[in-house]
Structure formats: structure tokens, C-alpha cells
Design a protein around this motif. Structure first.
Motif, short mmCIF file in Angstrom:
data_model
loop_
_atom_site.label_atom_id
_atom_site.label_comp_id
_atom_site.label_asym_id
_atom_site.label_seq_id
_atom_site.Cartn_x
_atom_site.Cartn_y
_atom_site.Cartn_z
N CYS A 1 0.82 -1.22 0.00
CA CYS A 1 0.00 0.00 0.00
C CYS A 1 0.85 1.27 0.00
CB CYS A 1 -0.92 -0.02 1.21
SG CYS A 1 -1.89 1.48 1.45
N CYS B 1 -4.82 4.73 6.92
CA CYS B 1 -4.96 3.32 6.58
C CYS B 1 -6.36 2.97 6.08
CB CYS B 1 -4.62 2.45 7.79
SG CYS B 1 -4.65 0.69 7.42
N PRO B 2 -6.45 2.38 4.88
CA PRO B 2 -7.77 1.98 4.37
C PRO B 2 -8.20 0.60 4.84
CG PRO B 2 -6.12 1.60 2.69
CD PRO B 2 -5.38 2.18 3.87
N TYR B 3 -7.36 -0.05 5.66
CA TYR B 3 -7.61 -1.45 6.01
C TYR B 3 -7.93 -1.66 7.50
CZ TYR B 3 -5.38 -1.97 1.47
OH TYR B 3 -5.06 -1.85 0.14
N PRO C 1 -10.37 -1.96 10.87
CA PRO C 1 -11.70 -2.55 11.04
C PRO C 1 -12.79 -1.54 10.71
CG PRO C 1 -10.28 -3.07 12.90
CD PRO C 1 -9.54 -2.08 12.06
N HIS D 1 -12.75 -3.41 7.89
CA HIS D 1 -12.19 -4.08 6.72
C HIS D 1 -11.70 -5.47 7.11
CE1 HIS D 1 -9.56 -4.96 3.30
NE2 HIS D 1 -10.19 -4.01 2.64
N GLU D 2 -11.81 -6.40 6.20
CA GLU D 2 -11.44 -7.79 6.50
C GLU D 2 -9.97 -7.95 6.85
OE1 GLU D 2 -11.66 -10.47 3.13
OE2 GLU D 2 -11.56 -8.77 1.74
N PHE D 3 -9.10 -7.01 6.41
CA PHE D 3 -7.69 -7.11 6.76
C PHE D 3 -7.45 -6.84 8.26
CE2 PHE D 3 -5.83 -6.04 2.29
CZ PHE D 3 -6.31 -7.26 1.83
N ASN D 4 -8.37 -6.10 8.89
CA ASN D 4 -8.32 -5.87 10.34
C ASN D 4 -6.94 -5.39 10.78
OD1 ASN D 4 -9.34 -5.85 12.98
ND2 ASN D 4 -8.63 -7.92 13.39
#
Length: 432
Positions: A28, A79-81, A83, A85-88
Motif C-alpha cells: 500500500c 490506513c484503508p484497512y 476494522p 475491513h477484512e484485513f483488520n
């Protein structure tokens, strides 16, 4: 954070999570211009044989972990990731987990443990303030060279000075009576002094208490102990939660009587409002105290919105630049310092949302100071771009560091707290 489970401290599980998160960050790279953790991580990967994380050895992760200042800005702003988001992905609390593992193994440096014991150091240093301030003064090359050799503190870094006595002794008997003519008369607040304002610099706290009293707030001063942020930086999670117990016991009864809890240091407000509930999620008393706690600027704005401020604010000559402290941003309530300063007639404060680079006690250490100046330089340049008469930040550690940044770029200016400007506009504090 399930920090009380053994799985939390499992080093293989930690390494697997570090690799999972670092690989996502590598793909990223949105956080390349935040703290030094990300440049260190990306350089580590780029210089690996494969140019990927699979050929980076785990032992080389330590500089990335060490550079994190727990400012939360990657999580909150970039951060786009995160929670749900599944990347947690929660980078700062993963770095905290790594430090907690190291701390449990006894790997935290002695000086870092010592500096985190603010309620042990503070009473002694205030009693011996003359000697303590002489030794730590930047102009005392002998004293600073000794501190460099013994403690690893960079001799160029401005260290906090100590007051002659704790704030609770100096101010307790002379807190002003609330202004009965103010629209907010009847509100009650406990001013949580925090270790910095209790032992080091009283000026911000006294300005805050005068402003609140002038606005009709009945102020009670309390300092039951340090919020634990210095211990959090070390990964000493048992120390943080143990220290929270007497503070909750002292402050929660006030909240039950209708008092608001007000902290002047953003890091301390963040601890009470967010970090303690994260570490003690099942504790109803911690949750109740969290809900009663305000950051200082947030509290003044709340008074203004609900009641209106007391009369008497006068314009201040010159422009105002506001550094938005990272732990103010992490509270996710917007730029309250700017909202507060806009209450001053004719004020048009300019907002700077860049990190000061200091990172709590991190910036004091040799090996970190130059990086702290480098990271803070964009903030410094933005703060003086329009040559304002006033430069402010809500973080009492960022202020002196930003003064050093401004020195380094050849535009020296004093840096104050926004509440001090409000006190000046009311005529409650002499300009400095």
C-alpha cells in the motif's frame, strides 16, 4: 486488546502477525510520510534480496517497532484497512503488542523504565528542582554529556524543566471562584492535572483553570497519578492498568456527582477515553470515567455551544498558527483547538495537521533526535509560512520540540498552548 492471554505473548504468533501486516503495508505505502516506522519498513523490504518481505529476517523488524511513537495517525488518518475491513489492520497496537512481549521478557531499557515512573521521579525532582534543572539545561555541557553517557539522552534535546513544587500544592488553595455572571455558571469540573502539569509546567494548567472559572465553572484540582502513557510507550500494560485503578477511584465519584473530568494534555485524555477501555473492556467504572472525560479544548467548545462563553474576550494582534497534536487528532473529534480559538473576536487561526516528530519521550534519545527534527520540519515550515504572531499546540511536549524545529529552520518562535491565548484574550494572563 486481549493482552492478558498467553497467545498475545506468543512470539511465533506475533511474528506471523507482523509479517501479515507488514506485507499489506508494503503493498500500500500510503503511510510513507508519517513517522519513521514506515520508511524503515519500506527500505528494509526494498533492500532485501527478493525485494519482498519473504527475504527479510524477523530480527531486522526491531528498528521499525522502535520508531513507532504510538501517535495513531496511520490508523486514524491514512490506513484503508482498519476494522471493519477484512484485513483488520491496527499498526500502532501491533507495535504496542511487540513492545509488550519485549517488556515481559525484561528487554525494556532501564532508563525508559525510569522515565516512565513519573510519580517517583516528579516529587524528588520538584524538591530538588534547582539542581535538576541545572543538570538538564541544554547550556550545561557537562551535565548533558553525563546524561548522554548514562541515559542515552541527546544533549541537544530540550528536556522538561521541573517546577519548585507540584501544582496540587502550589495552586490548590487559590483556585478562583466561578464567575456567577457567566452563562455556564453551575457547571462543575475536575481538572485532572496530569504528571506534566503537576510536576513540570504550571502555566497551561493555571491559564486553563482561570478560563474555566471565568466561564462560571466550579473547578476542583486533582492529581491521583499519571495516566500511564509513558508506560504504554514501553509496552508495560500491567503497569498501565494498575496505575489506572487509583485514578478511577479518585475521579469517578466526582463524575457520579455531575462533575466533568477535564484533561489539558491530549495524550492523557486519550488514555482515559480510549486506551484504558481498550485494555480493560469489561470494567464498567473505566467506561463510566471515559464517558465523563473531556479534552480541554473540547470542553471549552462544549461550554460555548451549550451555554455561550462569558463576556470579555478581546482580539489578539497578529495571526495564529495551530499545530494539531497527533493525540488530539486520535480522539476523532475534529480540530477543537481551532474551534476554540475562533471564539476570540477577529481570530482566524490556521490549522497545521503535521506531526511534530517528538513522540513522547522518544525524541529525547540519541539516535532519535535528528529524526524527530526531520519529521517535524514540514510542520514547522507550515506553522511559520504566514509569519503569525502566535504559534500554539495542545501537546506540552510537542511545544518545546517545535521551538527547536523552528530554530533549526531559522525562524525561531515561542510555542504556547491555545488555552493561554484564550486567557490572554480575556485579560486573565500576562503575555509572555
Amino acid at each position: 486488546m486481549d493482552w492478558q492471554s498467553e497467545q498475545f505473548y506468543d512470539e511465533a504468533a506475533l511474528d506471523a502477525e507482523l509479517r501479515r501486516v507488514f506485507d499489506i503495508c508494503h503493498g500500500c505505502r500510503r503511510c510513507f510520510n508519517l513517522c519513521d516506522s514506515f520508511p524503515r519498513l519500506f527500505d528494509l523490504i526494498d533492500e532485501a534480496p527478493s525485494g519482498e518481505l519473504d527475504t527479510v529476517e524477523s530480527k531486522d523488524f526491531q528498528p521499525v517497532i522502535d520508531a513507532c511513537t504510538l501517535c495513531d495517525m496511520c490508523f486514524m488518518t491514512k490506513c484503508p484497512y482498519v476494522p471493519p475491513h477484512e484485513f483488520n489492520l491496527d499498526f500502532p497496537h501491533l507495535m504496542l503488542r511487540a513492545r509488550a512481549v519485549a517488556h515481559r521478557k525484561g528487554e525494556t531499557r532501564l532508563i525508559e523504565r525510569h522515565l516512565a515512573e513519573t510519580d517517583r521521579v516528579g516529587p524528588v525532582a520538584t524538591f530538588l528542582s534547582g539542581a535538576a534543572n541545572m543538570v538538564t539545561d541544554r547550556g550545561n555541557s557537562l551535565g548533558r554529556n553525563v546524561l548522554e553517557a548514562v541515559a542515552g539522552l541527546d544533549p541537544r534535546a530540550t528536556l522538561p524543566r521541573y517546577a519548585d513544587m507540584p501544582l496540587t500544592k502550589a495552586l490548590g488553595p487559590v483556585i478562583p471562584e466561578p464567575n456567577a455572571d457567566a452563562p455556564a455558571f453551575g457547571r462543575k469540573a475536575v481538572f485532572y492535572a496530569t504528571c506534566f502539569h503537576n510536576y513540570n509546567d504550571h502555566s497551561i494548567a493555571t491559564a486553563a483553570i482561570r478560563v474555566l472559572a471565568h466561564n462560571g465553572v466550579a473547578v476542583t484540582l486533582e492529581y491521583p497519578g499519571c495516566c500511564g502513557m509513558p508506560k504504554l510507550e514501553n509496552g508495560d500494560l500491567p503497569g498501565v492498568t494498575a496505575g489506572a485503578v487509583p485514578i478511577v477511584a479518585a475521579l469517578l465519584p466526582y463524575a457520579a456527582q455531575g462533575y466533568d473530568i477535564v484533561a489539558a494534555t491530549p495524550s492523557c485524555a486519550l488514555m482515559l477515553k480510549f486506551e484504558w477501555p481498550l485494555l480493560m473492556p469489561g470494567n464498567a467504572e473505566v467506561k463510566a470515567l471515559s464517558e465523563a472525560t473531556y479534552d480541554l479544548s473540547e470542553y471549552v467548545v462544549d461550554i460555548a455551544k451549550k451555554h455561550g462563553l462569558a463576556a470579555g474576550l478581546q482580539p489578539l494582534a497578529g495571526g495564529i498558527s495551530v499545530h494539531l497534536a497527533c493525540h488530539s487528532r486520535a480522539q476523532n473529534f475534529g480540530p477543537k483547538a481551532v474551534e476554540m480559538l475562533k471564539l476570540i473576536p477577529e481570530a482566524n487561526p490556521a490549522l497545521v495537521e503535521r506531526c511534530s516528530g517528538h513522540g513522547g519521550k522518544w525524541g529525547y534519545f540519541k539516535g532519535n533526535f535528528d529524526t524527530a527534527i526531520k519529521v517535524g520540519t514540514p510542520a514547522g515550515r507550515a506553522l511559520v509560512k504566514t509569519n503569525p504572531a502566535h504559534v500554539v499546540t495542545e501537546c506540552p511536549l510537542a511545544g518545546p520540540h517545535l521551538e527547536q524545529v523552528l530554530e533549526a529552520i531559522g525562524q525561531p518562535k515561542a510555542v504556547h498552548h491555545p488555552i493561554e491565548l484564550l486567557a490572554r484574550a480575556y485579560g486573565l494572563e500576562r503575555p509572555t
